[in-house]
Design a protein around this motif. Sequence first.
Motif, PDB file in Angstrom:
ATOM      1  N   GLY A  45      12.797-137.674  91.615  1.00  0.00           N
ATOM      2  CA  GLY A  45      13.505-136.686  92.419  1.00  0.00           C
ATOM      3  C   GLY A  45      14.518-135.942  91.556  1.00  0.00           C
ATOM      4  O   GLY A  45      15.209-136.553  90.733  1.00  0.00           O
ATOM      5  N   GLN A  46      14.589-134.635  91.739  1.00  0.00           N
ATOM      6  CA  GLN A  46      15.513-133.822  90.934  1.00  0.00           C
ATOM      7  C   GLN A  46      16.858-133.696  91.637  1.00  0.00           C
ATOM      8  O   GLN A  46      16.916-133.751  92.858  1.00  0.00           O
ATOM      9  N   PRO A  47      17.916-133.451  90.872  1.00  0.00           N
ATOM     10  CA  PRO A  47      19.207-133.166  91.515  1.00  0.00           C
ATOM     11  C   PRO A  47      19.098-131.905  92.374  1.00  0.00           C
ATOM     12  O   PRO A  47      18.323-131.002  92.063  1.00  0.00           O
TER      13      PRO A  47
ATOM     14  N   PHE B 193      11.654-123.361  91.102  1.00  0.00           N
ATOM     15  CA  PHE B 193      12.037-124.730  91.445  1.00  0.00           C
ATOM     16  C   PHE B 193      10.902-125.704  91.124  1.00  0.00           C
ATOM     17  O   PHE B 193       9.753-125.306  90.964  1.00  0.00           O
ATOM     18  N   GLY B 194      11.247-126.971  91.047  1.00  0.00           N
ATOM     19  CA  GLY B 194      10.275-127.980  90.644  1.00  0.00           C
ATOM     20  C   GLY B 194      10.248-128.085  89.114  1.00  0.00           C
ATOM     21  O   GLY B 194      10.737-127.204  88.402  1.00  0.00           O
ATOM     22  N   PHE B 195       9.689-129.182  88.616  1.00  0.00           N
ATOM     23  CA  PHE B 195       9.726-129.456  87.169  1.00  0.00           C
ATOM     24  C   PHE B 195       8.943-128.460  86.331  1.00  0.00           C
ATOM     25  O   PHE B 195       9.104-128.399  85.117  1.00  0.00           O
TER      26      PHE B 195
ATOM     27  N   GLN C 265      10.298-124.690  98.864  1.00  0.00           N
ATOM     28  CA  GLN C 265      10.451-126.019  98.261  1.00  0.00           C
ATOM     29  C   GLN C 265      10.787-127.052  99.350  1.00  0.00           C
ATOM     30  O   GLN C 265      10.245-128.154  99.384  1.00  0.00           O
ATOM     31  N   ILE C 266      11.686-126.668 100.260  1.00  0.00           N
ATOM     32  CA  ILE C 266      12.103-127.588 101.325  1.00  0.00           C
ATOM     33  C   ILE C 266      10.940-127.848 102.298  1.00  0.00           C
ATOM     34  O   ILE C 266      10.627-128.998 102.615  1.00  0.00           O
ATOM     35  N   ALA C 267      10.285-126.769 102.756  1.00  0.00           N
ATOM     36  CA  ALA C 267       9.169-126.941 103.699  1.00  0.00           C
ATOM     37  C   ALA C 267       8.039-127.721 103.024  1.00  0.00           C
ATOM     38  O   ALA C 267       7.363-128.533 103.668  1.00  0.00           O
TER      39      ALA C 267
HETATM   40  C1  HEC Z   1       9.349-139.357  97.330  1.00  0.00           C
HETATM   41  C2  HEC Z   1      10.491-138.758  96.725  1.00  0.00           C
HETATM   42  C3  HEC Z   1      11.011-137.458  97.292  1.00  0.00           C
HETATM   43  C4  HEC Z   1      11.358-137.190  98.585  1.00  0.00           C
HETATM   44  C5  HEC Z   1      11.261-138.087  99.797  1.00  0.00           C
HETATM   45  C6  HEC Z   1      11.903-135.845  98.571  1.00  0.00           C
HETATM   46  N1  HEC Z   1      11.889-135.339  97.315  1.00  0.00           N
HETATM   47 FE1  HEC Z   1      12.612-133.525  96.745  1.00  0.00          FE
HETATM   48  N2  HEC Z   1      11.871-133.801  94.881  1.00  0.00           N
HETATM   49  C7  HEC Z   1      11.172-134.911  94.479  1.00  0.00           C
HETATM   50  C8  HEC Z   1      10.506-134.635  93.228  1.00  0.00           C
HETATM   51  C9  HEC Z   1       9.625-135.583  92.447  1.00  0.00           C
HETATM   52  C10 HEC Z   1      10.824-133.298  92.876  1.00  0.00           C
HETATM   53  C11 HEC Z   1      10.248-132.489  91.733  1.00  0.00           C
HETATM   54  C12 HEC Z   1       9.020-131.814  92.333  1.00  0.00           C
HETATM   55  C13 HEC Z   1       8.104-131.058  91.396  1.00  0.00           C
HETATM   56  O1  HEC Z   1       8.333-130.971  90.217  1.00  0.00           O
HETATM   57  O2  HEC Z   1       7.120-130.530  91.907  1.00  0.00           O
HETATM   58  C14 HEC Z   1      11.701-132.816  93.940  1.00  0.00           C
HETATM   59  C15 HEC Z   1      12.275-131.556  93.949  1.00  0.00           C
HETATM   60  C16 HEC Z   1      13.068-131.070  94.974  1.00  0.00           C
HETATM   61  C17 HEC Z   1      13.799-129.828  94.947  1.00  0.00           C
HETATM   62  C18 HEC Z   1      13.835-128.834  93.791  1.00  0.00           C
HETATM   63  C19 HEC Z   1      14.964-129.075  92.811  1.00  0.00           C
HETATM   64  C20 HEC Z   1      14.918-128.148  91.615  1.00  0.00           C
HETATM   65  O3  HEC Z   1      15.816-128.212  90.771  1.00  0.00           O
HETATM   66  O4  HEC Z   1      13.980-127.359  91.464  1.00  0.00           O
HETATM   67  C21 HEC Z   1      14.389-129.691  96.171  1.00  0.00           C
HETATM   68  C22 HEC Z   1      15.260-128.540  96.655  1.00  0.00           C
HETATM   69  C23 HEC Z   1      14.030-130.832  96.955  1.00  0.00           C
HETATM   70  N3  HEC Z   1      13.250-131.679  96.202  1.00  0.00           N
HETATM   71  C24 HEC Z   1      14.381-131.030  98.277  1.00  0.00           C
HETATM   72  C25 HEC Z   1      13.870-132.051  99.069  1.00  0.00           C
HETATM   73  C26 HEC Z   1      13.956-132.085 100.513  1.00  0.00           C
HETATM   74  C27 HEC Z   1      14.592-131.034 101.382  1.00  0.00           C
HETATM   75  C28 HEC Z   1      13.364-133.240 100.917  1.00  0.00           C
HETATM   76  C29 HEC Z   1      13.139-133.743 102.329  1.00  0.00           C
HETATM   77  C30 HEC Z   1      12.294-132.895 103.124  1.00  0.00           C
HETATM   78  C31 HEC Z   1      12.914-133.925  99.718  1.00  0.00           C
HETATM   79  N4  HEC Z   1      13.230-133.175  98.625  1.00  0.00           N
HETATM   80  C32 HEC Z   1      12.311-135.178  99.721  1.00  0.00           C
HETATM   81  C33 HEC Z   1      11.099-136.124  95.140  1.00  0.00           C
HETATM   82  C34 HEC Z   1      11.332-136.275  96.504  1.00  0.00           C
END
Ligand code: HEC
Length: 440
Positions: free
Chosen positions: A182-184, A231-233, A243-245
Amino acid sequence: MRRNLLAAMLLAACVLPAQADDALREAYTHPLPGLADSDRETFFRGRGLFRQSWVVAPAEDRAAGLGPLYNRLSCISCHQKNGRGRSPDGPDERMLSMLVRLSVPGKAADGGPKAHPAYGGQLNEEGIAGVPGEGRAALSWVETKPITLAGGEKVSFRRPQIRFVELAYGPMGKVLTSPRIGQPVYGLGLLEAVPDATLLTMAAENKADGVRGRVNRVWDAAAKQTVIGRFGFKSNQPNLRQQIAGAMVGDLGITSTLFPDENCTPAQKACQKAPSAGHPELSDADLDAMEFYLANIAPPSRRNADDPQVRAGERQFASLGCASCHRPELQTGPNQRFPLTANQRIAPYTDLLIHDMGQGLADGRPDFQATGREWRTPPLWGIGLVPLVNEHSQFLHDGRARNLQEAILWHGGEARTARQRYVATKPEARKALLAFLESL
Ligand code: HEC
Ligand code: HEC
């Protein structure tokens, strides 16, 4: 924009150190300075949705709709305190704040990765009652050859290896995988407010040391067209809302107007028949609130920026060539939807571009136009607080680096020269560079 926080931190510094640490642990959770009283309700409602655990439909609860397949019950479980996730220590530990993206070779109709026919675009380890979870990704670490830095320090590395176990929908067959932590999630509204034109200018600039950088171009599901990703890695998502949806449906199994279909593949019959909490399960008003929340979280302010060692490290950062990707300063453009993000000078230490980082970091899985070797430069703001806030010090897309130095030493490809310079740098200058990173 940092003044309020800084004042708060100076105050905190005057009291007991333990209290100062307590305050710093919340450093990723503050709204941007100037949030109007009339907007606080939306901010905190969005925060509530980000933090709450979702439940299975049918239920009287507004927070119903979890699954049928999902990874975790809440957003915050992978983004603890709005910070980063971590990877398991070994194959028996579950992925609690990490997920594995899946695809098969080729492209989907929207230009993105082609989903696995039985397992979809991401391994969903969990299922609601009657719907088997897809299985588990068991991650083990392989130690690689140590290297020696100038002055004699030896550093060893680990790289992840994934094996699928307890698969519920047949063998995986030929599959491309990308494990990601998970990203910040702070400062994202500011990053979204950096104009596309700035990204294109940075991509076109002539840079030293073989550094290039380009924009990823990805599908915008609302505009129904291909746009610049950020957004994303791999800059694989075009904007915060999508990204949220996308996370809602992909990670929690909750549908929205943007992504109205549950993430069941044709092979997943019980998934298809499971009850739904509505069409869609997440209202537009709730999606609006989550977007408002994530767009308005402030990046933390720096600590010890005037310390002589930190300043020396900052000069190293420039002279080793780190700043050609990790840009110390960007300017946001006008923004009527989220005015607090508009026209700000920010210090994110990213160019939001994707770079070839070499074979060592490659996942071999293309994501829209990003190749298996390309990754988005991650913002470094707030990175020094990871050990305090998230109680670990894992870095890079899969958490393989156990500290900042290992993260630097994994750099390859376009960042090869910067890495080599780091290896050849005297111990005290390396220490200064790390002190600088810790001050961010
Ligand atoms: C199972 C673990 C997991 C859960 C649960 C999760 N995330 Fe994430 N999140 C990630 C990962 C892994 C990435 C990187 C995704 C990519 O590179 O495609 C990410 C990326 C993101 C980012 C982009 C950050 C950036 O710097 O680009 C956002 C915003 C985000 N998540 C919001 C959410 C929201 C809102 C939810 C709930 C609906 C959620 N995440 C639930 C693992 C998670
Ligand atoms: C060619 C562009 C480029 C250069 C030059 C570069 N980086 Fe990076 N950096 C990246 C990318 C891309 C990643 C993410 C790689 C990944 O996750 O696999 C990264 C990751 C990092 C991380 C881990 C961040 C995190 O959130 O996990 C740190 C720390 C870092 N870089 C510091 C440096 C330092 C210090 C230098 C100079 C010695 C440097 N980088 C030079 C592109 C670059």
